[in-house]
Structure formats: C-alpha cells, structure tokens
Design a protein around this motif. Structure first.
Motif, PDB file in Angstrom:
ATOM      1  N   GLN A 183      20.033 -62.961  83.120  1.00 57.97           N
ATOM      2  CA  GLN A 183      21.192 -63.388  82.333  1.00 57.97           C
ATOM      3  C   GLN A 183      21.343 -64.892  82.481  1.00 57.97           C
ATOM      4  O   GLN A 183      21.053 -65.453  83.543  1.00 57.97           O
ATOM      5  N   SER A 184      21.775 -65.549  81.401  1.00 55.68           N
ATOM      6  CA  SER A 184      21.876 -67.007  81.408  1.00 55.68           C
ATOM      7  C   SER A 184      23.078 -67.451  80.581  1.00 55.68           C
ATOM      8  O   SER A 184      23.539 -66.731  79.685  1.00 55.68           O
ATOM      9  N   ALA A 185      23.575 -68.657  80.908  1.00 51.06           N
ATOM     10  CA  ALA A 185      24.678 -69.236  80.141  1.00 51.06           C
ATOM     11  C   ALA A 185      24.175 -69.862  78.843  1.00 51.06           C
ATOM     12  O   ALA A 185      24.970 -70.344  78.034  1.00 51.06           O
ATOM     13  N   TYR A 186      22.859 -69.859  78.626  1.00 50.33           N
ATOM     14  CA  TYR A 186      22.279 -70.468  77.431  1.00 50.33           C
ATOM     15  C   TYR A 186      22.659 -69.693  76.169  1.00 50.33           C
ATOM     16  O   TYR A 186      22.560 -68.468  76.112  1.00 50.33           O
ATOM     17  N   LYS A 187      23.128 -70.449  75.149  1.00 47.99           N
ATOM     18  CA  LYS A 187      23.466 -69.829  73.871  1.00 47.99           C
ATOM     19  C   LYS A 187      23.580 -70.905  72.802  1.00 47.99           C
ATOM     20  O   LYS A 187      24.135 -71.969  73.039  1.00 47.99           O
ATOM     21  N   ILE A 188      23.036 -70.638  71.635  1.00 48.02           N
ATOM     22  CA  ILE A 188      23.078 -71.569  70.516  1.00 48.02           C
ATOM     23  C   ILE A 188      24.147 -71.112  69.523  1.00 48.02           C
ATOM     24  O   ILE A 188      24.221 -69.929  69.181  1.00 48.02           O
ATOM     25  N   TYR A 189      24.957 -72.067  69.076  1.00 47.99           N
ATOM     26  CA  TYR A 189      26.011 -71.780  68.108  1.00 47.99           C
ATOM     27  C   TYR A 189      25.728 -72.530  66.807  1.00 47.99           C
ATOM     28  O   TYR A 189      24.931 -73.474  66.770  1.00 47.99           O
ATOM     29  N   THR A 190      26.400 -72.145  65.771  1.00 49.53           N
ATOM     30  CA  THR A 190      26.280 -72.839  64.482  1.00 49.53           C
ATOM     31  C   THR A 190      27.489 -73.753  64.286  1.00 49.53           C
ATOM     32  O   THR A 190      28.370 -73.843  65.137  1.00 49.53           O
ATOM     33  N   GLY A 191      27.497 -74.446  63.146  1.00 50.84           N
ATOM     34  CA  GLY A 191      28.644 -75.271  62.799  1.00 50.84           C
ATOM     35  C   GLY A 191      28.751 -76.527  63.644  1.00 50.84           C
ATOM     36  O   GLY A 191      27.746 -77.182  63.962  1.00 50.84           O
ATOM     37  N   ARG A 192      29.978 -76.885  64.032  1.00 46.85           N
ATOM     38  CA  ARG A 192      30.240 -78.124  64.762  1.00 46.85           C
ATOM     39  C   ARG A 192      29.504 -78.185  66.104  1.00 46.85           C
ATOM     40  O   ARG A 192      28.938 -79.235  66.442  1.00 46.85           O
ATOM     41  N   PRO A 193      29.463 -77.109  66.911  1.00 53.78           N
ATOM     42  CA  PRO A 193      28.705 -77.174  68.162  1.00 53.78           C
ATOM     43  C   PRO A 193      27.236 -77.534  67.944  1.00 53.78           C
ATOM     44  O   PRO A 193      26.657 -78.276  68.732  1.00 53.78           O
ATOM     45  N   LYS A 194      26.639 -77.030  66.874  1.00 54.48           N
ATOM     46  CA  LYS A 194      25.229 -77.322  66.604  1.00 54.48           C
ATOM     47  C   LYS A 194      25.039 -78.806  66.311  1.00 54.48           C
ATOM     48  O   LYS A 194      24.056 -79.425  66.763  1.00 54.48           O
ATOM     49  N   ALA A 195      25.979 -79.408  65.568  1.00 52.73           N
ATOM     50  CA  ALA A 195      25.889 -80.842  65.254  1.00 52.73           C
ATOM     51  C   ALA A 195      26.035 -81.680  66.521  1.00 52.73           C
ATOM     52  O   ALA A 195      25.322 -82.676  66.721  1.00 52.73           O
ATOM     53  N   ILE A 196      26.955 -81.289  67.400  1.00 57.59           N
ATOM     54  CA  ILE A 196      27.156 -82.018  68.659  1.00 57.59           C
ATOM     55  C   ILE A 196      25.922 -81.888  69.541  1.00 57.59           C
ATOM     56  O   ILE A 196      25.493 -82.855  70.184  1.00 57.59           O
ATOM     57  N   LEU A 197      25.320 -80.705  69.556  1.00 61.36           N
ATOM     58  CA  LEU A 197      24.103 -80.495  70.338  1.00 61.36           C
ATOM     59  C   LEU A 197      22.989 -81.403  69.847  1.00 61.36           C
ATOM     60  O   LEU A 197      22.233 -81.974  70.654  1.00 61.36           O
ATOM     61  N   SER A 198      22.868 -81.564  68.541  1.00 61.22           N
ATOM     62  CA  SER A 198      21.846 -82.460  67.986  1.00 61.22           C
ATOM     63  C   SER A 198      22.063 -83.889  68.467  1.00 61.22           C
ATOM     64  O   SER A 198      21.103 -84.607  68.777  1.00 61.22           O
ATOM     65  N   ASP A 199      23.328 -84.304  68.523  1.00 59.21           N
ATOM     66  CA  ASP A 199      23.635 -85.647  69.028  1.00 59.21           C
ATOM     67  C   ASP A 199      23.223 -85.775  70.492  1.00 59.21           C
ATOM     68  O   ASP A 199      22.685 -86.805  70.914  1.00 59.21           O
ATOM     69  N   PHE A 200      23.475 -84.742  71.276  1.00 59.85           N
ATOM     70  CA  PHE A 200      23.083 -84.762  72.678  1.00 59.85           C
ATOM     71  C   PHE A 200      21.577 -84.934  72.822  1.00 59.85           C
ATOM     72  O   PHE A 200      21.087 -85.748  73.611  1.00 59.85           O
ATOM     73  N   LEU A 201      20.842 -84.152  72.058  1.00 57.97           N
ATOM     74  CA  LEU A 201      19.376 -84.205  72.151  1.00 57.97           C
ATOM     75  C   LEU A 201      18.840 -85.546  71.675  1.00 57.97           C
ATOM     76  O   LEU A 201      17.735 -85.950  72.057  1.00 57.97           O
ATOM     77  N   ALA A 202      19.648 -86.254  70.867  1.00 51.35           N
ATOM     78  CA  ALA A 202      19.250 -87.583  70.395  1.00 51.35           C
ATOM     79  C   ALA A 202      19.710 -88.691  71.335  1.00 51.35           C
ATOM     80  O   ALA A 202      19.516 -89.875  71.055  1.00 51.35           O
ATOM     81  N   GLY A 203      20.335 -88.305  72.455  1.00 48.58           N
ATOM     82  CA  GLY A 203      20.765 -89.302  73.441  1.00 48.58           C
ATOM     83  C   GLY A 203      22.172 -89.817  73.255  1.00 48.58           C
ATOM     84  O   GLY A 203      22.591 -90.750  73.943  1.00 48.58           O
ATOM     85  N   LYS A 204      22.944 -89.225  72.349  1.00 51.49           N
ATOM     86  CA  LYS A 204      24.331 -89.655  72.117  1.00 51.49           C
ATOM     87  C   LYS A 204      25.253 -88.725  72.899  1.00 51.49           C
ATOM     88  O   LYS A 204      25.543 -87.612  72.465  1.00 51.49           O
ATOM     89  N   MET A 205      25.704 -89.191  74.055  1.00 54.44           N
ATOM     90  CA  MET A 205      26.496 -88.347  74.940  1.00 54.44           C
ATOM     91  C   MET A 205      27.846 -88.981  75.218  1.00 54.44           C
ATOM     92  O   MET A 205      27.921 -90.020  75.871  1.00 54.44           O
ATOM     93  N   SER A 206      28.896 -88.384  74.738  1.00 53.49           N
ATOM     94  CA  SER A 206      30.254 -88.837  75.025  1.00 53.49           C
ATOM     95  C   SER A 206      31.231 -87.713  74.712  1.00 53.49           C
ATOM     96  O   SER A 206      31.032 -86.946  73.774  1.00 53.49           O
ATOM     97  N   VAL A 207      32.265 -87.615  75.525  1.00 58.68           N
ATOM     98  CA  VAL A 207      33.283 -86.591  75.317  1.00 58.68           C
ATOM     99  C   VAL A 207      34.113 -86.968  74.098  1.00 58.68           C
ATOM    100  O   VAL A 207      34.498 -88.133  73.946  1.00 58.68           O
ATOM    101  N   PRO A 208      34.391 -86.037  73.207  1.00 56.10           N
ATOM    102  CA  PRO A 208      35.178 -86.376  72.007  1.00 56.10           C
ATOM    103  C   PRO A 208      36.568 -86.889  72.378  1.00 56.10           C
ATOM    104  O   PRO A 208      37.196 -86.390  73.317  1.00 56.10           O
ATOM    105  N   LYS A 209      37.036 -87.890  71.636  1.00 52.45           N
ATOM    106  CA  LYS A 209      38.357 -88.436  71.897  1.00 52.45           C
ATOM    107  C   LYS A 209      39.455 -87.463  71.487  1.00 52.45           C
ATOM    108  O   LYS A 209      40.553 -87.481  72.031  1.00 52.45           O
ATOM    109  N   ASN A 210      39.154 -86.610  70.523  1.00 51.39           N
ATOM    110  CA  ASN A 210      40.112 -85.624  70.052  1.00 51.39           C
ATOM    111  C   ASN A 210      40.002 -84.368  70.919  1.00 51.39           C
ATOM    112  O   ASN A 210      38.979 -83.693  70.945  1.00 51.39           O
ATOM    113  N   ASP A 211      41.075 -84.036  71.654  1.00 52.39           N
ATOM    114  CA  ASP A 211      41.046 -82.881  72.542  1.00 52.39           C
ATOM    115  C   ASP A 211      40.820 -81.576  71.800  1.00 52.39           C
ATOM    116  O   ASP A 211      40.390 -80.586  72.385  1.00 52.39           O
ATOM    117  N   ALA A 212      41.119 -81.573  70.511  1.00 47.94           N
ATOM    118  CA  ALA A 212      40.922 -80.356  69.723  1.00 47.94           C
ATOM    119  C   ALA A 212      39.441 -80.002  69.632  1.00 47.94           C
ATOM    120  O   ALA A 212      39.085 -78.858  69.343  1.00 47.94           O
TER     121      ALA A 212
END
Length: 492
Positions: A401-430
């Motif tokens: 069992q693993s915590a690994y899981k791929i999501y669609t939508g906004r999480p997928k876009a953020i993940l792409s940014d991570f893999l491209a080296g863009k790492m920062s916590v969103p300013k919007n808490d939402a």
C-alpha cells in the motif's frame, strides 16, 4: 545569573522591555549570558521561584547602570533590531554611505537576498560566534550601501526562511528580519542571535557553499569552517554552563526548593510533599525534548511521555500507563522537521490508536534497529484499538500500500509545475487541498524531495481550520515514502 539579576530581569520584562534590551544590561565581555536565558526567565523555565524586583530596586539598578555607562551608551542599551542601532552601523563618506567598520566577525554584507548555501552558512557562522547582522543591499568588498536590486527580501515569508533553517541546520538559529532605508537605498537586515546550544551544524549540503556535517564560524571578514581553537572554546563554554546549571540545581535541592526522584524506589521527595511512581513504570518514563522549532514563541520545552500520577504506596497497584501520549500532530511534525525522537517505536505504536491511517512511518522505522519482519511482528502483537490503522501500517511496511495517487484537474496542473521545478505553496489557502493532492502523485525518483518537506510543513501550519488536514497528512506520507525509497537506492 544570580537571583537578584533574575528578579531584575523579571521586573524589566513586566515593564514591556524587549528581550534583547534586557539582555544588553547583563551580558558582559567577562561573563557572557545567552539571550536564550532571558527567554527562559520570561517563560518560567529558569529560576521560576525567584520573584520580580520591586519598582524601587529596578529604578536604583537602572540609575546606577546609566551613570556607569553614560559615556559609552548615551542613549541607553538598544536592541540589535532597532532601526537606530542598525543605522549606526553605517556612516556617510562624502556622498556615499558605507558600512562603518566594514565586514567584521559580527557583520556580513551581501547585495541581494536569496535562499542559498552562502546565506545559510552565514547564519550558522554568526550563531556559532557572538551573533550579528547580515546586511543585504551592500556591495561586497566596497561595503557601500547600493540598495537591493529586487524585492526578494521584502516579500520573504519568515516561516519559509525558518523552514529552510530547520531543513539545513541543527540546532536552529533564531533570526529576526528588518528592512530600512539608508541614503535612499533599500537595505535588508537579518539579525542572528548567538545560539546557546552551539555548535550549529549543517544537516545536509547545498551546492558547494554548504557541506553536510560542517560547523561554520564567523571570523573577521569571512565565514568558514571552524578552527580547532574556536570549537574548543564553544565546547568549554557549554561545559561551564552545564556545571553552573548543575550547581544551581543542587543548591535548590539542598535548600528544599527542588524535588528529587529515587530511581530505585520510585519515590519523589519535595519540600511540600512527596509521591510514589510505580516501579514498573520507571524504566519506561522518558523526557522527550519537543522544542518549538518552527515558531518564535520561546525556548524548547520538555514534555513527559507517559501518564504519571501522584499516588500513595497503597494505590500503586491500581494505576497503570495505558499508552504514551503521542499525538498525530507530533508524529507528523517531527517528521516534517526531521527530528530524531527518543523512542521511535512508540511513534509507530501510537498510530494504531488513531483513525488516521496516513502518518509517516519510515522516518521512525529508520531510527530503529529492527528488521521490517520484526517490526511487523511487533505491530501484529499489539492489542490496538484501531486494527484498521495498524493493518495499514503493516501494508505500507510490506510495500503493498502506498500514499501515491494521481488526480485530475487542478492537482494534475500543480503536479506538472512541481515536475518542472516550480515549487511554492499557493498564496490562496483555498488551494491548499489541491496542492496537497498534487503531492500525492510525486514519483519515487523526484530529485528535489528534500525541498518539499518544508512546503508540507507550511501547508500544515496554514491549515488552521483543518479543512485539508487529511490531504496534507497523506502528502507527508508520500514525501516519507520517497525519501525512504531514495535512501534505499543509495545504499543498495
């Protein structure tokens, strides 16, 4: 410090004086007092039985101090973070402002702020010496106030700076940030306190400027790895403080102000009474340092792990420890801070008592001298009140069992940014939930995983309403898995 001095400190703090200002009155060249001591007096962890001086005693002390030091400090003692104090570090020569004394063992100059090995090394070096200022917006070498050329310092989130210090240095130095204008130029200032538990050590490397395991020291005009003489002085100072603290405690015990525990019988004796701890509990009682490493509320504190009840000898057979009081928050926070714990097995056992199944396990498993098979057998033998949580730990230890899981939508876009080296916590808490969901999809070979841990910590701290707590916990588990996977790859 003497009881009289402690009383004066308490009186000053009660008047609203800053810790740094109070520290200035008692720190002398021939007797260095850590600024942390003022914090300990303030929070009651040092000499809490000493009462504050009265108004007349404080007024007499201040009058005498002002008279003796009038020629040296015409304005009285100032905090190193006061604007007037920092302005005094500069002087105008013709039409250009310069750092008055240039780079010294207490002042380092840089043009712009950035999260770099040089800045972290400079902070460690000052903390290991006498503390001091890092001035940004000052041209290195010329020591002229040219001003910062970007807004990285002004937009710096203090929690992010502290997260980086937590990741790279231990113990963590205390740093204050100030922005001022000198001759129309923007100057950024980081004031680093001398650390009372030096030496501060680099936990890991960053480029060529910060080396894992190194101890840095601020010398006149440069920060470099410490020389044997300075390291010996730090060790001797720590020993002297330890002897002084031991003497103070023994004096309190001798006078009846402190309590003692007999580890053979479990009896605790004090001036106002005594109680008995069950002998069966004595081997398992431990004091775990759980300091406040990410905020500036005060010095580290001690928390008792285990339920210890004041009882009479006749009642001892009726009192037992059910389990150690380790909370989910302490389990997740110690991992994110990279803290070693006294009893890592208890942190795994504790997870079997909570409904949350997504909490870090490998951080604690690696601190044990047990094989995975032995650990699984140990967990299976527990009479856990949450069997599903216990079984989830076993499945993750077995790799089923693993915590690994791929999501669609906004999480997928953020993940792409991570893999491209863009790492920062969103300013919007939402967006914290989407951000945490994205972290679940990080691959095992994600190279910058060490930089993700402070980001997850920031998410945890910002999630005040606990709306994204489950997703953040699972994100921490994913980081835990990746760090373990990469560590195993290295040693294979």
């Amino acid at each position: 410090m003497t009881d009289v001095e402690v009383g004066l400190v308490r009186a000053m703090l009660a008047k609203g004086m800053k810790n740094d200002q109070v520290h200035f009155y008692f720190n002398h060249a021939d007797r260095l007092i850590s600024s942390g001591r003022i914090t300990q007096i303030k929070d009651g962890s040092y000499a809490k039985d000493v009462a504050a001086a009265n108004d007349d005693e404080l007024a007499a002390f201040l009058t005498k101090w002002d008279t003796e030091h009038a020629a040296i400090y015409p304005k009285g003692p100032q905090s190193p973070t006061d604007i007037e104090y920092i302005e005094a570090l500069f002087e105008k020569r013709k039409s250009v402002w310069h750092v008055r004394a240039g780079e010294t063992d207490r002042v380092e100059c840089k043009l712009n702020y950035s999260v770099s090995g040089k800045v972290i090394r400079a902070i460690a070096g000052l903390a290991n010496n006498r503390g001091g200022h890092i001035l940004f917006g000052v041209k290195d070498g010329a020591n002229t106030a040219d001003g910062m050329t970007d807004d990285k310092f002004e937009t710096l989130d203090p929690s992010m700076l502290n997260s980086h210090l937590v990741s790279f240095l231990d113990p963590v130095p205390r740093v204050a940030r100030v922005s001022i204008v000198i001759g129309g130029k923007k100057i950024g200032v980081l004031y680093v306190e001398k650390h009372e538990r030096a030496p501060v050590i680099a936990l890991k490397s960053m480029g060529t400027d910060l080396r894992e395991g190194a101890v840095y020291f601020r010398y006149v005009g440069e920060t470099r790895q410490i020389k044997p003489g300075e390291l010996r002085a730090i060790i001797e100072e720590r020993e002297a403080r330890a002897v002084a603290e031991f003497s103070r405690r023994m004096t309190r015990v001798a006078s009846g102000a402190g309590a003692t525990i007999d580890l053979d019988t479990g009896e605790v004796f004090g001036r106002t009474g005594s109680f008995v701890i069950d002998k069966e509990l004595l081997p398992s009682i431990q004091f775990v340092r759980e300091g406040d490493f990410t905020q500036t509320k005060g010095a580290p504190t001690l928390r008792l792990v285990g339920d210890v009840q004041p009882i009479t000898a006749a009642d001892r057979d009726r009192v037992h420890v059910i389990r150690e009081n380790i909370t989910p928050h302490s389990i997740i926070e110690n991992f994110l801070l990279g803290n070693l714990v006294s009893e890592p097995l208890q942190y795994l056992h504790a997870q079997t008592y909570y409904q949350r199944k997504w909490m870090p396990i490998w951080h604690y498993a690696h601190q044990l001298s047990m094989s995975i098979d032995d650990l699984v057998e140990d967990l299976r033998g527990l009479a856990a009140c949450m069997p599903a949580s216990r079984d989830a730990i076993v499945h993750r230890l077995r790799g089923t069992q693993s915590a690994y899981k791929i999501y669609t939508g906004r999480p997928k876009a953020i993940l792409s940014d991570f893999l491209a080296g863009k790492m920062s916590v969103p300013k919007n808490d939402a967006e914290l939930s989407a951000f945490a969901h994205a972290l679940h999809g990080l691959p095992n070979d994600f190279k910058a995983i060490a930089d993700v841990r402070p980001l997850v910590l920031e998410c945890l701290e910002r999630d005040k309403q606990e709306k994204s707590r489950t997703q953040i916990y699972r994100a921490a588990c994913r980081v835990d898995e990746i760090m373990y996977h990469q560590l195993e790859t290295i040693y294979q």
